[in-house]
Design an enzyme around this catalytic site. Sequence first.
Site, PDB file in Angstrom:
ATOM      1  CD  GLU A 265      -3.106  -1.027   2.157  1.00  0.00           C
ATOM      2  OE1 GLU A 265      -2.865  -0.486   3.256  1.00  0.00           O
ATOM      3  OE2 GLU A 265      -4.213  -1.522   1.865  1.00  0.00           O
ATOM      4  CG  ASP A 338      -7.740  -5.247   4.883  1.00  0.00           C
ATOM      5  OD1 ASP A 338      -7.273  -5.498   5.999  1.00  0.00           O
ATOM      6  OD2 ASP A 338      -7.826  -4.097   4.421  1.00  0.00           O
ATOM      7  CD  GLU A 366      -9.810  -1.029   8.108  1.00  0.00           C
ATOM      8  OE1 GLU A 366      -8.904  -1.655   8.687  1.00  0.00           O
ATOM      9  OE2 GLU A 366      -9.694  -0.580   6.954  1.00  0.00           O
TER      10      GLU A 366
HETATM   11  C1  GCV Z   1      -2.522   0.585   8.458  1.00  0.00           C
HETATM   12  C2  GCV Z   1      -6.184  -1.802   5.513  1.00  0.00           C
HETATM   13  C3  GCV Z   1      -6.557  -0.548   6.252  1.00  0.00           C
HETATM   14  C4  GCV Z   1      -5.373   0.389   6.359  1.00  0.00           C
HETATM   15  C5  GCV Z   1      -4.218  -0.361   7.048  1.00  0.00           C
HETATM   16  C6  GCV Z   1      -3.907  -1.594   6.208  1.00  0.00           C
HETATM   17  C7  GCV Z   1      -2.809  -2.432   6.852  1.00  0.00           C
HETATM   18  O1  GCV Z   1      -5.922  -1.522   4.186  1.00  0.00           O
HETATM   19  O2  GCV Z   1      -7.623   0.077   5.626  1.00  0.00           O
HETATM   20  O3  GCV Z   1      -5.749   1.504   7.111  1.00  0.00           O
HETATM   21  O4  GCV Z   1      -3.092   0.466   7.159  1.00  0.00           O
HETATM   22  O5  GCV Z   1      -5.060  -2.384   6.104  1.00  0.00           O
HETATM   23  O6  GCV Z   1      -3.156  -3.382   7.509  1.00  0.00           O
HETATM   24  O7  GCV Z   1      -1.651  -2.112   6.688  1.00  0.00           O
END
Ligand code: GCV
Length: 688
Positions: A265, A338, A366
């Site tokens: 990411e 995720d 989340e």
């Molecule tokens: C910390 C998902 C979340 C992100 C998070 C990522 C990860 O994509 O939306 O906020 O980033 O996971 O676990 O690194």
Amino acid sequence: MKIIIINIFFLFTVLYLSAQDGHQLWLRDKKAEPVTVVCKKISATISIAKKELQQSWLGNAGATVTLSIKKDNSLKQDGFRLEANSVKANSDIGILYGVYELLRRQQTSEPIKNQVFNPSYEVRILDHWDNLDGTVERGYAGHSIFWRKNDPFTVTDLDKRLWQEYARANASIGLNGAAIDNVNASPKILSTGYLRRAKAIADVFRPYGVKVYLAVNFASPSTLGALKTADPLDPGVIAWWKNKVKEIYRLIPDFGGFLVKASSEGQPGPQNYGRTHADGANMLADALKPYGGIVMWRAFVYSANNEDRAKQAYDEFMPLDGKFRDNVIVQVKNGPVDFQPREPFSPLFGAMKKTSVAPELQVTQEYLGHSVYVVFLSTMWEECLKSDTYQQRAGSTVSRCTDGSIYPQKHTVIAGVSNVGLDTNWCGNQFAQANWYAFGRLAWNDTLQSKQIADEWIKLTFYNDPSQKSGEEDYANDWNKNFLAPVKQMMLDSREAAVNFMMPLGLHHIMSANGHYGPGPWWAPKGWRPDWTPPYYHQASTNGIGFDRTRNGSDAVDQYHEPLASEFNDLSTCPENLLLWFHHLPWDYKLHNGHTLWDALCRHYEKGVNQVREFQKIWDKAASFVDSTRFIEVQRKLREQCSNAILWKDACELYFEQFSHLPVPYDLERPIHNLDTIIADEFKHSND
Ligand code: GCV
């Protein structure tokens, strides 16, 4: 006279009840009996153990409790042996864990017999996604308890008190580590000011046995240091990390190690320099090794290629099995995508046989309603930990593959993404505290059942001693029947309820882009990465719905060991709750119970909504057992959850109806929202 006594009793009870705001978590003040504590050893940790006993002893008045540190081969480093009036351990922290267990058993009326307790995992850690400016990524309980934007380096008494309370809460459930900054890490964490603050935190944590870990940015040598590269094989880079590690251990002698999100990411990683994850992780591991530190290297990687996202971590990490140093732990999210409301377990569990692999669970909600929903995540984690991978014959559960029972891992780790913030009640929702509690309890004992964990947590968090001895038994019976039993059932059903109204039958990743809270199955702006949009996952069309991961599709099924691969591949054996995870099916496909897929989807949505309505009733009926602050807080949250559940139901029914061309079955309630309004609202928020 009788009336006066009853009134006094009532007043006392109300005052006592109304004093609660949730800040004390499961460690509320008790009316302790006097106790004498004997221990030859003197240390900060032992002093805490003594104080805890004196503050909370509910055993015989005037009893003597002996704490002794003696080599006992049946005990691991943090383990302990418990008897009614004694705790034995190999270490001070073992004594403290034993004391918390003893007190918990007294409070929950569980038997205390001569018994050994050893932790399932060596490192039981909370990962805080806390940014250095005080915000928390995916945090729903206020700002960070560690960092703040203004005056970032002054350590106040209030800071220290909060860190001490936090460390105490962790120790009381057996957690022994905290990564105190976001995995989307700022290089600044390794600068002097922030390291000094980390030292101040570590100093407060130490007596509670909680070690500090730092999430680090892989490019730090070039972004914080002045190097031209962060290539892990470059001698200058290697020397930079060695010096940095030395500086950290000078400040924090028991520093735990690094947590790394690399080549994921947008975060930099070894692949930026043509190197592998193993090259990157090993370079850091070598720097930490002389001090006993570890590297937790995350396997959360995926790129925008055409490959099924769910397959990518496995494809990238499996070839590296056996190539990591023994102080590297590959940290794997519970599912392959995720933290969705329901995913199958990640196929990496058990498959990497020569590497330490750690499960990463998400305590912060989340994708499960933030701090609004009551969702007890323990059942979800239990489902994952108890899943059989079949990697070493039947019985190779995810937990046994990661806790050292099957593979000789040098280190065993379990990580939970924390839900803690500055809110008075720490987690934003009183019931979200149960997820912090459950994570700790499962990290200590990965065979525990959610029903036991819920039982303990409710008793510790909500039981109020009647202030008069007479009537105690009646009150306890009433409480067990009318509070404990229904509230426990609500907690145990809560995750499935959320799955029902959000993403039943294996649907996943169809939430709104706006903060991952409400529904958003339509969301797919032009030019956006397909794997960041819901249609990539649900694949709805007039032909049907679901992601084909069978051998005719992406073949993700073959990342699992037999018999699972074939079970998932075959429609007749694929678990119904993962159906659309693995299969793309026509709308009129018949399920085992005779319902068509479309019918079944609508029925799940409605069932989920009705479950939340039921939770509201359970809670409203519980009013007389709960202090007003906590009661009202939860009542408000459940109202909000119910309204959002209806929104999820309506949005999904109306959106998918466009493809199924079928009406919501007429025996079900009709939508009360319009799709265009829901989408317009969502669009408005995503532009906020
Ligand atoms: C910390 C998902 C979340 C992100 C998070 C990522 C990860 O994509 O939306 O906020 O980033 O996971 O676990 O690194």
